[in-house]
Write an enzyme that holds these catalytic residues in place. Structure first.
Site, short mmCIF file in Angstrom:
data_model
loop_
_atom_site.label_atom_id
_atom_site.label_comp_id
_atom_site.label_asym_id
_atom_site.label_seq_id
_atom_site.Cartn_x
_atom_site.Cartn_y
_atom_site.Cartn_z
N LYS A 1 -0.47 -5.58 6.05
CA LYS A 1 0.78 -5.82 6.76
C LYS A 1 0.74 -7.21 7.37
O LYS A 1 0.32 -7.40 8.51
CB LYS A 1 1.00 -4.76 7.84
CG LYS A 1 2.45 -4.69 8.31
CD LYS A 1 3.38 -4.28 7.19
CE LYS A 1 4.83 -4.30 7.58
NZ LYS A 1 5.73 -4.05 6.46
N SER B 1 9.20 -2.50 2.93
CA SER B 1 9.09 -2.03 4.31
C SER B 1 10.28 -1.14 4.65
O SER B 1 10.45 -0.09 4.06
CB SER B 1 8.97 -3.23 5.28
OG SER B 1 7.72 -3.85 5.13
#
Length: 623
Positions: A206, A411
């Site tokens: 991430k 996402s």
């Protein structure tokens, strides 16, 4: 305001009166202009462009190719047109519709692709691929496609290479530089300023928060980025090589040996492109004009070849009114941009406003299936769930929900897609990035350095646990981290449910990692590879309907927007901006560029409005 007696008072009073009168005059001029344009539009009515027999359709997109054009205030848009400002975005659906109409139109004899003002594509290369596929379909009619440009960037050439004939100006050039993902990193600057950026995340890959906590790209981010970039680059060079009847090896050789090739041609990029087979002939603008005059004839003004731009062509061929029918419908809802909480206009995905569009389709008995066209890097976790839960409600009530991923659906873009009945993506879609993060900056150190301090009391240990001017307590940090970890677990659960996988299986391919559509399909994150048309047909099949209409569900303009649009559209169509020019001034290009950058940074910060400070965002734009 009464007139003051003192000299200084009278001086400032006169300044105030001058500003006041000027402001009133400016508003009055705009009002008069709008009234004149309104009367003119009412009297003249719609003036549809004429399409002469044998015309060339000019496909000349300006700005960035997008699924949905960003909302711009109508007055600002027309004033920009009056100042000669180019459009910043080009609608994919306008281009695709124009190609489809022209394919069946006997008045159109040839298509000319002009790429000089094409600036790129939002979210990756899938939009180029959609256009290339539509142009290939156009060519099946036997009509020629010709591309021409003063020079070609990589993206411009990718689109142009699908043409039967590719021409370039002798003074032009072209160069392929591949694909990259480059970020700007602020950690050292933030450290010097004393700004504390508190980051909470789950997921090895991430990397959206890395610019705030590192001065370079992490090895994990590099590993993930180079893999999906490699898939996109392979697709682009394979398509170009196939269109130009060369091997991928020959294409690679041109890139690797570009320096000696350009030196061999004494720095002449146009000759290098010609000798290497990327263009068919070098032509000046005048040469190309004469070539096309011989092909399609003179226009009515006798100053160029007979042609019509795709926007004027759409006005001539696209129905003015979308007449309702009694057929079943597949509703298409475009979700393009970052996901934020609340209501937003086109170009940004508002949780509430997008859910409202879904609800409109859900409550329409004629709608049997909903196709979400997602083109988003994500954003607010809360807003993403507002959208997904509305889709889930539609499914519970019997509607089929299919997701069609455009350039990117990562996402939050994947969150809203995860529990669809079916997910479609392009092989070059940027997707995945299943992870979550929270980020809160605090400014206690720089404020303390200049003598600003915060202090106070509270009834519990939580009362003053979070203050952007004095910091975050360790206990409150633990609370946020627990919330982020729960968010990641929820993400895994949603994907596991929607993809018929275990949470452990999802976690092994999640951790915030970004995948290409091709890899996502292999890993089970995507059901099928294809474009929007494929997704619509599949949705209809799943809903057991054969005879159906496709209906795009869009935000309805409020009465004021409708009035201004109708008034100003006539001025735009005729090119008569004289009245508006009298009340507007041209913007300094340098100031405009700087102002645009400042606005973009402010917009990014402003859009971080999740009520829980939890974000599903992928920094995965291709540069």
């Amino acid at each position: 305001m009464s007139k003051p007696n003192s000299i200084i008072g009278r001086f400032f009073y006169r300044i105030w009166k001058t500003v006041d009168v000027s402001g009133r005059l400016f508003i009055g001029l705009i009002a008069i202009t709008l009234f004149v344009l309104f009367v003119r539009s009412c009297v003249s009515g719609p003036d549809l462009p004429k399409v002469n027999d044998g015309s060339a359709l000019i496909l000349n997109p300006t700005g960035i190719l997008v699924e949905q054009e960003k909302y711009v205030d109508p007055i600002e848009k027309v004033i920009a047109g009056a100042q000669g400002a180019n459009d910043l975005e080009a609608s994919m659906y306008d281009l695709l519709d124009a190609i489809e109409y022209a394919k069946k139109d006997d008045s159109i004899s040839v298509m000319v692709i002009q790429t000089n003002k094409l600036m790129g594509a939002y979210g990756g290369i899938s939009k180029y691929q959609d256009l290339r596929e539509a142009i290939q379909d156009f060519k099946t009619t036997g009509k020629k496609v010709i591309a021409v440009a003063d020079w070609y960037s990589q993206g411009q050439y990718y689109l142009a290479s699908v043409a039967d004939e590719v021409y370039m100006n002798p003074q032009g050039s072209m160069m392929f530089d591949g694909m990259a993902r480059t970020g700007t990193y602020f950690k050292s600057a933030l450290d010097k300023l004393g700004v504390n950026v508190h980051v909470f995340r789950v997921g090895t890959f991430k990397s959206a928060v890395e610019p705030f906590i590192r001065d370079n790209m992490s090895d994990a981010a590099k590993e993930a980025n180079i893999e999906w970039l490699g898939d996109l680059w392979k697709a682009m060079k394979t398509d170009i090589a196939g269109s130009r009847d060369m091997s991928v090896e020959e294409f690679d050789s041109f890139i690797e040996n570009y320096l000696p090739i350009i030196q061999q041609h004494n720095g002449d990029g146009a000759q290098a492109a010609l000798s290497s087979g990327f263009v068919d002939k070098l032509m000046t603008r005048g040469d190309f004009r004469e070539y096309m005059i011989n092909k399609v004839g003179l226009n009515d003004k006798k100053d160029s070849y007979q042609a019509i731009g795709y926007k004027k062509y759409l006005k001539a061929r696209r129905p003015l009114i979308d007449m309702p029918s009694g057929k079943d419908k597949v509703a298409v809802i475009v979700a393009k941009g970052e996901i934020v909480d609340g209501n937003r206009k086109e170009g940004i995905i508002g949780g509430d406003s997008t859910a409202r569009l879904i609800r409109k389709a859900r409550l329409d008995d004629s709608v049997k299936a909903i196709v979400m066209r997602v083109d988003s890097p994500g954003g607010s976790a809360f807003a993403s769930e507002v959208i997904r839960s509305e889709l889930a409600r539609a499914q519970k009530e019997g509607k089929i929900v299919v997701t069609s991923m455009a350039g990117m659906a990562a996402s939050g873009g994947y969150w809203i897609s995860a529990t669809s009945d079916e997910i479609w993506a392009h092989p070059t879609t940027i997707t995945g990035s299943i992870g979550i993060f929270g980020m809160v900056p605090t400014f206690e150190e720089p404020l303390n350095k200049i003598g600003i301090n915060r202090d106070g009391v509270g009834t519990t240990k939580w009362s003053r646990s979070f203050d952007i001017m004095s910091g975050i307590s360790e206990d409150f940090k633990a609370v946020i981290q627990a919330n982020i970890e729960k968010g990641y677990d929820d993400f895994l659960s949603l994907v596991a449910e929607g993809r018929d996988m275990t949470k452990e299986e999802v976690d092994s391919i999640a951790q915030g990692r970004v995948w290409s559509g091709e890899d996502a399909h292999r890993l089970g994150l995507v059901d099928k590879l294809g474009d929007l048309d494929d997704a619509v047909k599949s949705a209809a099949k799943l809903a057991n309907i054969d005879d159906y209409d496709v209906r795009f569900i869009k935000r309805e303009l409020d009465p004021t927007e409708k009035m201004i649009r109708d008034i100003l559209s006539n001025a735009k169509a005729t090119g008569d901006y004289s009245a508006l020019e009298s009340v507007s001034a041209k913007t300094n290009p340098l100031l405009h560029a700087v102002n645009s950058q400042v606005k973009e940074i402010y917009r990014l910060i402003q859009n971080y409005n999740d009520p829980n400070h939890a974000y599903l965002h992928c920094m995965c734009e291709v540069k």
